[in-house]
Design a protein around this motif. Structure first.
Motif, short mmCIF file in Angstrom:
data_model
loop_
_atom_site.label_atom_id
_atom_site.label_comp_id
_atom_site.label_asym_id
_atom_site.label_seq_id
_atom_site.Cartn_x
_atom_site.Cartn_y
_atom_site.Cartn_z
N SER A 46 0.82 -1.19 0.00
CA SER A 46 0.00 0.00 0.00
C SER A 46 0.86 1.24 0.00
O SER A 46 1.80 1.34 0.78
CB SER A 46 -0.90 0.00 1.25
N ASN A 90 -12.98 -10.35 -1.61
CA ASN A 90 -12.61 -9.48 -2.73
C ASN A 90 -13.24 -9.95 -4.04
O ASN A 90 -13.64 -9.12 -4.87
CB ASN A 90 -11.09 -9.41 -2.86
N TYR A 97 -12.89 0.85 -5.72
CA TYR A 97 -13.03 1.72 -4.55
C TYR A 97 -13.42 0.94 -3.29
O TYR A 97 -13.84 1.54 -2.30
CB TYR A 97 -14.06 2.81 -4.83
N VAL A 99 -11.65 -2.50 -1.32
CA VAL A 99 -10.67 -3.60 -1.32
C VAL A 99 -10.49 -4.07 0.12
O VAL A 99 -10.20 -3.26 1.01
CB VAL A 99 -9.31 -3.17 -1.89
N ASP A 128 -11.52 -2.39 5.04
CA ASP A 128 -11.46 -1.83 3.70
C ASP A 128 -10.26 -0.91 3.62
O ASP A 128 -10.11 0.02 4.42
CB ASP A 128 -12.75 -1.06 3.41
N ILE A 130 -9.54 1.46 1.68
CA ILE A 130 -9.78 2.84 1.27
C ILE A 130 -10.51 3.64 2.35
O ILE A 130 -10.07 4.71 2.75
CB ILE A 130 -10.56 2.86 -0.05
N GLU A 218 -4.42 4.83 -8.53
CA GLU A 218 -4.81 3.96 -7.42
C GLU A 218 -6.02 3.08 -7.73
O GLU A 218 -6.04 1.92 -7.33
CB GLU A 218 -5.05 4.80 -6.17
N HIS A 222 -6.10 -0.91 -7.11
CA HIS A 222 -7.13 -1.58 -6.31
C HIS A 222 -7.84 -2.65 -7.12
O HIS A 222 -8.11 -3.76 -6.63
CB HIS A 222 -8.15 -0.56 -5.80
#
Length: 311
Positions: A46, A90, A97, A99, A128, A130, A218, A222
């Motif tokens: 990340s 997943n 948006y 993950v 998550d 995000i 991004e 993702h």
């Protein structure tokens, strides 16, 4: 308990003079040269260092016999089973948006199921990446029994050419709230419409060798994590612990239907063997249909492939 461990306990008792001396039930890794700062983490590398590698993730299972009964939730067997559920979530709920990655394993048990495999019961939390929101879940994970030759064959075969994956993929039964009921519809629809018009996304090395991803890229990263979960779910056994390491290449392909179509070259990281398998995927995505995998191809080994650094 193996003869080797019994002998070690006897020696430790004699040296310390304490009859209560014990060895922690953690199975130590045979790869003592692993550098945690250079390894992929839960859900991938990340760019904001959201995920931290767990030292327990690097512990390999005992060679002679897998543990049964109550497991240490911080050790490899429990986290491996929970990681499979992460990939399962997943494949069903992930998007550019949304993950999921494994946060905490609260408890776990394991039992042998006659000669057909092993069943794990795990209580865990996923988060998550995000929104940073998490939810506690429980799941049952069944690993079909594989002999060494079958497991090796499973890792080498192409997804579209064989049925072996379907026969030996871990079976997940989950009891969970609607996973992280986060409203991402507006973001997904805007990204979908933008790329449905342009259809020209091309990128390499997400993240780059320094662990950096441009903000505009991004969603592609993702989406790669979500798509790679299909591979990791199919390939997971009791002797693997996969993470997404890097998107080596991504190209948006032309499509005549309502789906966005992509081709990804993906580097995974098996933290048990320290190997970096390469896969090529073609898949579609839309806000209504999610990810639909068209092809998954296991590519030849890359002897020069390296994991990106973490920040």
């Amino acid at each position: 308990m193996s003869l080797r461990i019994l002998m070690f306990l006897a020696v430790m008792s004699a040296v310390t003079g304490s009859p209560s001396s014990t060895v922690a039930p953690e199975a130590t890794s045979q790869n003592q040269t692993v550098n945690p700062t250079g390894a992929a983490v839960d859900g991938g590398v990340s760019p904001d260092s959201t995920n931290e590698i767990q030292e327990s993730d690097l512990n390999e299972p005992q060679e002679d016999e897998m543990e049964t009964g109550v497991l240490n939730p911080d050790h490899y067997p429990a986290r491996r089973a929970a990681r499979v559920v992460q990939h399962y979530l997943n494949t069903r709920y992930g998007s550019p948006y949304k993950v999921f990655h494994l946060d905490t394993v609260h408890s776990a048990t394991a039992e042998n199921v006659t000669d057909s495999g092993r069943k794990y019961q795990v209580e865990f939390s996923v988060k998550d990446m995000i929104s940073k929101k998490s939810v506690k879940s429980s799941a049952e994970v069944f690993f079909p029994k594989l002999d060494e030759a079958t497991e090796k064959q499973l890792q080498e075969l192409w997804y579209q050419q064989q049925r072996l994956q379907q026969q030996h993929t871990p079976v997940v039964t989950i009891s969970c709230q609607e996973p992280l009921a986060i409203d991402t519809k507006a973001q997904e629809e805007a990204w979908y419409q933008q790329n449905k018009v342009n259809q020209s996304l091309v990128s390499q090395n997400l993240p780059d060798s320094h662990g950096h991803i441009e903000p505009g890229m991004e969603p592609l990263w993702h989406l790669g994590i979500v798509a790679s979960s299909f591979i990791m779910l199919n390939q997971s056994t009791e002797n693997t612990l996969y993470n997404m390491a890097q998107v080596a290449n991504v190209t948006q392909l032309e499509t005549e239907n309502e789906q966005l179509k992509f081709e990804y070259d993906i580097l995974l990281h098996d933290m048990v063997s320290q190997e970096i398998p390469r896969w090529r995927m073609q898949f579609t995505w839309s806000p209504t249909e999610g990810v639909r995998v068209l092809q998954m191809q296991h590519l030849p080994k890359c002897h020069n492939c390296k994991l990106p650094e973490t920040n």
